[in-house]
Design a protein around this motif. Sequence first.
Motif, PDB file in Angstrom:
ATOM      1  N   PRO A   1       0.811  -1.224   0.000  1.00  0.00           N
ATOM      2  CA  PRO A   1       0.000   0.000   0.000  1.00  0.00           C
ATOM      3  C   PRO A   1       0.841   1.270   0.000  1.00  0.00           C
ATOM      4  O   PRO A   1       0.469   2.268  -0.629  1.00  0.00           O
ATOM      5  CB  PRO A   1      -0.820  -0.119   1.295  1.00  0.00           C
ATOM      6  N   THR A   2       1.988   1.255   0.682  1.00  0.00           N
ATOM      7  CA  THR A   2       2.845   2.440   0.710  1.00  0.00           C
ATOM      8  C   THR A   2       3.401   2.741  -0.667  1.00  0.00           C
ATOM      9  O   THR A   2       3.487   3.902  -1.089  1.00  0.00           O
ATOM     10  CB  THR A   2       4.003   2.253   1.709  1.00  0.00           C
ATOM     11  N   ALA A   3       3.768   1.685  -1.410  1.00  0.00           N
ATOM     12  CA  ALA A   3       4.275   1.881  -2.772  1.00  0.00           C
ATOM     13  C   ALA A   3       3.206   2.490  -3.670  1.00  0.00           C
ATOM     14  O   ALA A   3       3.484   3.394  -4.476  1.00  0.00           O
ATOM     15  CB  ALA A   3       4.756   0.551  -3.346  1.00  0.00           C
ATOM     16  N   SER A   4       1.974   2.025  -3.540  1.00  0.00           N
ATOM     17  CA  SER A   4       0.875   2.592  -4.329  1.00  0.00           C
ATOM     18  C   SER A   4       0.659   4.060  -3.978  1.00  0.00           C
ATOM     19  O   SER A   4       0.463   4.907  -4.858  1.00  0.00           O
ATOM     20  CB  SER A   4      -0.413   1.802  -4.076  1.00  0.00           C
ATOM     21  N   LEU A   5       0.698   4.347  -2.665  1.00  0.00           N
ATOM     22  CA  LEU A   5       0.481   5.719  -2.219  1.00  0.00           C
ATOM     23  C   LEU A   5       1.592   6.634  -2.726  1.00  0.00           C
ATOM     24  O   LEU A   5       1.331   7.758  -3.169  1.00  0.00           O
ATOM     25  CB  LEU A   5       0.401   5.770  -0.692  1.00  0.00           C
ATOM     26  N   LEU A   6       2.829   6.151  -2.675  1.00  0.00           N
ATOM     27  CA  LEU A   6       3.942   6.946  -3.190  1.00  0.00           C
ATOM     28  C   LEU A   6       3.782   7.221  -4.688  1.00  0.00           C
ATOM     29  O   LEU A   6       4.074   8.324  -5.168  1.00  0.00           O
ATOM     30  CB  LEU A   6       5.270   6.238  -2.921  1.00  0.00           C
ATOM     31  N   SER A   7       3.304   6.230  -5.423  1.00  0.00           N
ATOM     32  CA  SER A   7       3.063   6.434  -6.866  1.00  0.00           C
ATOM     33  C   SER A   7       1.967   7.464  -7.095  1.00  0.00           C
ATOM     34  O   SER A   7       2.062   8.310  -7.994  1.00  0.00           O
ATOM     35  CB  SER A   7       2.672   5.105  -7.518  1.00  0.00           C
ATOM     36  N   GLY A   8       0.920   7.401  -6.274  1.00  0.00           N
ATOM     37  CA  GLY A   8      -0.156   8.386  -6.389  1.00  0.00           C
ATOM     38  C   GLY A   8       0.325   9.788  -6.102  1.00  0.00           C
ATOM     39  O   GLY A   8      -0.043  10.750  -6.790  1.00  0.00           O
ATOM     40  N   PHE A   9       1.171   9.928  -5.069  1.00  0.00           N
ATOM     41  CA  PHE A   9       1.728  11.240  -4.754  1.00  0.00           C
ATOM     42  C   PHE A   9       2.712  11.694  -5.829  1.00  0.00           C
ATOM     43  O   PHE A   9       2.856  12.895  -6.078  1.00  0.00           O
ATOM     44  CB  PHE A   9       2.418  11.220  -3.391  1.00  0.00           C
ATOM     45  N   ALA A  10       3.397  10.761  -6.466  1.00  0.00           N
ATOM     46  CA  ALA A  10       4.290  11.123  -7.565  1.00  0.00           C
ATOM     47  C   ALA A  10       3.497  11.725  -8.723  1.00  0.00           C
ATOM     48  O   ALA A  10       3.914  12.718  -9.341  1.00  0.00           O
ATOM     49  CB  ALA A  10       5.080   9.905  -8.032  1.00  0.00           C
ATOM     50  N   ALA A  11       2.339  11.131  -9.029  1.00  0.00           N
ATOM     51  CA  ALA A  11       1.465  11.697 -10.062  1.00  0.00           C
ATOM     52  C   ALA A  11       0.952  13.065  -9.637  1.00  0.00           C
ATOM     53  O   ALA A  11       0.790  13.984 -10.454  1.00  0.00           O
ATOM     54  CB  ALA A  11       0.301  10.754 -10.347  1.00  0.00           C
ATOM     55  N   PHE A  12       0.686  13.223  -8.341  1.00  0.00           N
ATOM     56  CA  PHE A  12       0.291  14.519  -7.791  1.00  0.00           C
ATOM     57  C   PHE A  12       1.402  15.540  -8.051  1.00  0.00           C
ATOM     58  O   PHE A  12       1.146  16.674  -8.472  1.00  0.00           O
ATOM     59  CB  PHE A  12       0.041  14.368  -6.291  1.00  0.00           C
ATOM     60  N   ALA A  13       2.653  15.112  -7.842  1.00  0.00           N
ATOM     61  CA  ALA A  13       3.786  16.020  -8.017  1.00  0.00           C
ATOM     62  C   ALA A  13       4.000  16.401  -9.470  1.00  0.00           C
ATOM     63  O   ALA A  13       4.455  17.512  -9.768  1.00  0.00           O
ATOM     64  CB  ALA A  13       5.057  15.377  -7.455  1.00  0.00           C
ATOM     65  N   VAL A  14       3.675  15.512 -10.404  1.00  0.00           N
ATOM     66  CA  VAL A  14       3.871  15.787 -11.829  1.00  0.00           C
ATOM     67  C   VAL A  14       3.116  17.044 -12.251  1.00  0.00           C
ATOM     68  O   VAL A  14       3.605  17.845 -13.055  1.00  0.00           O
ATOM     69  CB  VAL A  14       3.437  14.575 -12.680  1.00  0.00           C
ATOM     70  N   GLY A  15       1.908  17.218 -11.713  1.00  0.00           N
ATOM     71  CA  GLY A  15       1.132  18.404 -12.046  1.00  0.00           C
ATOM     72  C   GLY A  15       1.862  19.684 -11.681  1.00  0.00           C
ATOM     73  O   GLY A  15       1.745  20.706 -12.371  1.00  0.00           O
TER      74      GLY A  15
END
Length: 443
Positions: free
Chosen positions: A51-65
């Motif tokens: 779950p932490t890896a998924s959350l980090l990926s989601g936040f990475a997409a957040f950062a892309v914006g």
Amino acid sequence: MTDLKTAEIAGARKKAVSAAGIGNFVEWFDFGIYAQFITIISMKFFPSDNPTASLLSGFAAFAVGFLARPIGGIIFGNIGDRVGRRTALSGAVLLMSGATVAIGLTPSYESVGLLAPVLLVAWRILQGLSAGGEYAGSGSFIIEYAPSHRRALFGAVNPMSVALGTAAGATVGLVVTQSMNEASLESWGWRIPFILAGPVGLVGLYLRLKIQETPEFEAVREAAAEAVHPPIVRAFQEGLRPMMVVFAWSMVTAVSFYLLGGYMVAYNTEELGLGRVDALTSYIVALLVFAISCPLTGLAADRWGRRPVAIAAAIGLAVAVIPSFHIMGMGGLGATMLGQGLYGIFAGAIALITPVIMVELFRPEIRYTASALAYNMAFALLGGTAPLVATWLIARTGDPISPAYYVVLFAAVGLVAVLVGLKGYYAKDSIRSLQMGTEADKV
């Protein structure tokens, strides 16, 4: 000045503040929804056994914006400084709403595989381009209409509308969460707030198309349109030092706001163990406290000066953030609201100073571009990455307080920026703008 002229200026000012503020509200309603559903989005678009890896990926997409924001600042800044603030702001709100609706309609990884995260990142980039043009433009629009002795108070509309738009997105998320079971929410319910961005965005667009250009820009429109060099070139030629000041102050603004606006729901649920309803409730309360802090700080900045209030805000944030995280860690909804509310007071004070110096340190001909680039460079580096860094710090150290130390570091950066960078820009910390007063100042 005739009574008719006074009434015309007052009426135009009211429309300008309403349109810019509501449009800004719409932008951050759209932009902030992502953070409210980050845990679900992470599972849908970045599935993983960890779950932490998924959350980090989601936040990475957040950062892309956020990485797209400086480019958006240049694009919309060029339009705003050459054609007009209204045109740039209308385009920004339309782009944001369209990209947000697209997120809500994009199939999950389970349905279309790798195309799902690719599309999500694409929509986040478009959101970032829009956000890059929004904040500097709406701040310029509002403050250029303000009387010079009330510019900080008028400037409060910008961070207030950001907080209230984000809170509105969270409120919609809370209503959606409470109105359906967990399976329905994770299957399709999370998409509803994103799709609602369409009609809400059309309202913001309509209001912006109905307003007049600011008198301050109208006074320089012809010269701006005929300038040999584009605004971005002139920004570096004429405004490098103030750009550095805005960049440094925006660093603490970015970290302090996006730990609140982009991370706290995940922190409440993943680290504090709150249920989603309690997590969203606490988050909404903190954003409302943030919003209330902005005009109060604006009144203080108009009364005592930008620099001393900015110094107090930076010191206050550095002193308060660690206790606020400790209070949150005590557990329960009440402690979480108290801790986040304490944090919100000083984060709001920090945010208030930002649009004021973004306007007052630059001439109107380069203001939109110069302030947007400096502001968005800081947010690209530190705003979108703040939730990612906070998640990583806790995972690496095991200390749930560790994000607070990160905030303290950048509060110190902000303090240096105003102690050194603003020195000399405001004579004796005058409450008046660097720009010459206009007829509107007398209204």
